[in-house]
Write a protein that holds these residues in place. Structure first.
Motif, short mmCIF file in Angstrom:
data_model
loop_
_atom_site.label_atom_id
_atom_site.label_comp_id
_atom_site.label_asym_id
_atom_site.label_seq_id
_atom_site.Cartn_x
_atom_site.Cartn_y
_atom_site.Cartn_z
N LEU A 60 -7.44 3.98 -2.62
CA LEU A 60 -8.19 2.66 -1.35
C LEU A 60 -9.54 3.56 -1.20
N TYR B 84 0.97 -1.36 -0.24
CA TYR B 84 -0.05 0.24 0.49
C TYR B 84 0.84 1.09 0.09
N GLN C 205 -10.37 2.84 4.08
CA GLN C 205 -8.77 2.41 4.50
C GLN C 205 -8.34 4.04 4.22
#
Length: 377
Positions: free
Chosen positions: A136, A128, A140
């Motif tokens: 995202l 990520y 998130q």
């Protein structure tokens, strides 16, 4: 750790947004400010990092008067998370998380290592780091906003309705995640919300404000059991004041400590035999250390009986569980909200230690609602 000494905020025209606030909190406490719109909760929080300056009184952080500190230096020593999380779209997740660290002149490698370490705290993988915010989900992104506030390891974090814009399921899961994170890291959190369920779930101390005045400050249980006045009763809501027996507060006190379990290496035939023997339609799956891995049920076995042989082949890993020191009232709420028949109970290492069923909650709920009437008959 944090102290308000006769703090007031008066705007032009003489309007008092906050009036003579006296409060003191210890290190590591989760403090929630709540009240109706315009009660002064956000103003109070913003005075802590001097986004709004107090008109009267003194705010102390670790016995130091905040007005004697440079405001920019002060803000860098305090984490800050808002509802509109404000991730920079042109920056990677790593750059967003380590923004404050860059201002503090941390070297590149150290910044990357810290960002990677923080991602692991919320079960996000290192890949990520090189993604951008638009890649995202909302939940998130909110996690990244929280991590950015934790990046420089500030002891005090301010949070202004950080989960307010999320859907209920994501919000619920993030609340659970963040409370565990706060306990693990020992941060002092000042959290503003208008949601009483959120306050009761997260807070060590709840501060209820009305019209800039302090109405009540106490633990969730103190406020539920002894609301200061009718305003607090109405604000909490009558249904939340229906409490379990005073001597029963945690899940550990009401759980069945011997749930029926099976291991992933056992056969589906053994699973069916065990279900018949104990008259249940699902089993919790544990490993050799009794760590909870998931569950299986009759329906899943039936759907897969021709192509699977072992429990591990059909295990359902997404199991909602609560820790043994979780509050009974929170667990009741989760069971009702999610429509679950039972909730596994784990220790801090995710080892299965018990189970709470809807049936095991019946007596408590009945006693809460009708206990006094039954005793009087």
């Amino acid at each position: 750790m944090l102290k308000f000494d006769h703090v007031s905020k008066v705007y032009k025209g003489g309007k008092k947004a906050v009036n003579d606030l006296n409060l003191e909190f210890n290190k590591g406490e989760f403090i929630v400010f709540i009240g109706p719109s315009g009660c002064g909760k956000t103003t109070t929080m913003k005075m802590i990092n001097r986004l709004i300056e107090p008109s009267e009184g003194t705010i102390y952080i670790n016995n130091e008067d905040i007005m004697k500190k440079d405001p920019v230096k002060l803000r860098r020593e305090i984490g800050y998370v808002i509802q509109q999380i404000g991730l920079f779209p042109h920056m990677t997740i790593q750059e967003n998380i380590s923004l404050v660290l860059k201002l503090l002149k941390w070297p590149e490698e150290k910044r990357k290592a810290r960002a990677k370490e923080l991602l692991s705290l919320v079960d996000m993988t290192p890949d990520y780091l090189d993604r951008y915010p638009h890649e995202l989900s909302g939940g998130q992104q909110q996690r990244i906003g929280v991590l950015r506030a934790l990046a420089a390891d500030q002891p005090l974090i301010l949070m202004d309705e950080p989960f307010g814009a999320l859907d209920p399921i994501t919000r619920d899961s993030l609340q659970d995640e963040f409370k565990k994170l706060q306990k693990k890291l020992g941060k002092t959190i000042v959290f503003v919300t208008h949601d009483m369920d959120e306050a009761l779930k997260l807070a060590d101390k709840i501060v209820i404000l009305r019209g800039g005045q302090l109405v009540q400050c106490g633990t969730p249980d103190e406020i539920l059991r002894e609301p200061a006045n009718e305003f607090v009763e109405e604000f909490i809501g009558k249904e939340r004041l229906v409490q379990a027996k005073p001597n029963i507060t945690t899940v550990e006190q009401i759980m069945n400590p011997r749930p029926i379990t099976i291991m992933s290496g056992q056969s589906l035939t053994e699973a069916i035999t065990l279900m018949k023997q104990h008259r249940v339609d699902s089993l919790l799956v544990v490993d050799e250390n009794h760590v909870l891995e998931g569950y299986i049920d009759v329906e899943t076995i039936d759907q897969n009986r021709k192509k699977a042989r072992l429990v591990g082949d059909v295990i359902l890993p997404d199991t909602f569980a609560v820790e043994k020191n979780a509050l009974v009232r929170d667990t009741i709420r989760q069971i009702l909200k999610k429509g679950m028949k039972y909730v596994p109970v784990t220790d801090e290492n995710n080892r299965l230690v018990g189970i709470v069923t809807r049936t095991s909650l019946v007596d408590i709920v009945y006693d809460s609602i009708w206990g006094d009437e039954a005793a009087a008959e």
